[in-house]
Enzyme design. Structure first.
Site, PDB file in Angstrom:
ATOM      1  N   SER A 184       0.872  -1.170   0.000  1.00 31.62           N
ATOM      2  CA  SER A 184       0.000   0.000   0.000  1.00 31.62           C
ATOM      3  C   SER A 184       0.905   1.215   0.000  1.00 31.62           C
ATOM      4  O   SER A 184       2.097   1.116   0.326  1.00 31.62           O
ATOM      5  CB  SER A 184      -0.871  -0.001   1.264  1.00 31.62           C
ATOM      6  N   TYR A 209      -2.682  -0.025  10.534  1.00 27.10           N
ATOM      7  CA  TYR A 209      -2.531  -0.394   9.125  1.00 27.10           C
ATOM      8  C   TYR A 209      -1.138  -0.049   8.616  1.00 27.10           C
ATOM      9  O   TYR A 209      -0.490  -0.865   7.944  1.00 27.10           O
ATOM     10  CB  TYR A 209      -3.587   0.319   8.289  1.00 27.10           C
TER      11      TYR A 209
END
EC number: 1.3.1.87
Length: 270
Positions: free
Chosen positions: A143, A156
């Protein structure tokens, strides 16, 4: 004929978003595609849509036995495994340190890391023997949060930084037999959900981010679709196009790394 024709590809989370786009792309390339998918409804949809072109296995990426069951079915079907793509993941909807209660932070950490980090590790463990035999590859979805703050909350972001370390270590341990790489997409149209511990299991990423908001922060000034990110996976999987890359993370961030201080991009008036 595609150089991926009859290659055996195993993708986790193939029922929606980037995973589904990868399933579509590799089937188009003539590959034998399998996926491990948590949702029974998505498994049924995949089977109905792709028929004999997909081996869709219902299972949980946090369960090694589910991985092993999927790999056994892949080897029975194809006789080999050429590439494992660890893709299934969850997001924390930017849940911050200050605003997340301590008890929720702890349970949310374990749930998110179990999916985003342990899920990758278990998949690698289950697939390693077959990939060593085929001298294949592993690819893990990262990501923009693997490089930058603000792509998620601390849970995250930490999970994606952990995944980069996992990629480097596995690339080292499995060389020269298996190439191990990562691809880090930026925000896109997907059904990415959050941890149940944070009350986010029914909340999609698109409920937190609008297409306009995503496009506005990207120097390339567009709202990415999952299919926009499949190219790097195809290249990394291909033995013809990738003999030399291992331990590499491709930052597919639509230009975030060159975002300017004064302007998002200097060519907006071109």
């Amino acid at each position: 004929m595609s150089d991926l024709h009859n290659e055996s590809i195993f993708i986790t989370g193939g029922g929606s978003g980037l995973g589904l786009a990868l399933v579509e792309r590799f089937i188009e390339k003539g590959a034998q595609v399998a996926t491990l998918e948590l949702s029974a409804a998505k498994v049924a949809s995949l089977r109905q849509r792709f028929g004999e072109h997909i081996l869709a296995v219902e299972g949980n990426v946090t369960c090694y036995a589910d991985y092993q069951r999927a790999v056994d079915q892949i080897l029975t079907r194809s006789g080999k495994l050429d590439c494992f793509i660890g893709n299934a993941g969850i997001w924390d909807h930017n849940a911050s340190l200050v605003n997340t209660p301590a008890e929720t932070l702890e349970t949310g950490f374990h749930e998110l890391f179990n999916v985003n980090v342990l899920g990758y590790l278990l998949g690698a463990k289950a697939c390693a023997p077959a990939l060593i035999a085929s001298e294949g590859s592993m690819i893990f979805t990262l990501s923009n949060a693997a490089w930058y703050p603000g792509g998620g909350g601390p849970l995250y972001t930490a999970s994606k930084h952990a995944a980069t370390g996992l990629i480097r270590q596995l690339a080292y341990e499995l060389a020269p037999k298996v190439r191990v790489n990562g691809v880090g997409p930026c925000g896109m149209a997907s059904d990415l959900r959050g941890p149940q511990a944070l009350g986010q299991s029914e909340t999609s990423i698109m409920q937190s981010l609008t297409p306009e908001k995503i496009a506005a922060i990207l120097p390339l000034q567009f709202f990415p679709q999952p299919a926009d990110f499949t190219g790097p996976y195809v290249m990394l999987t291909s033995r013809r196009n990738n003999r030399a890359l291992s331990g590499v993370m491709i930052n597919a961030d639509a230009g975030l790394a060159i975002r300017g201080i004064r302007h998002v991009a200097a060519g907006l008036d071109l």
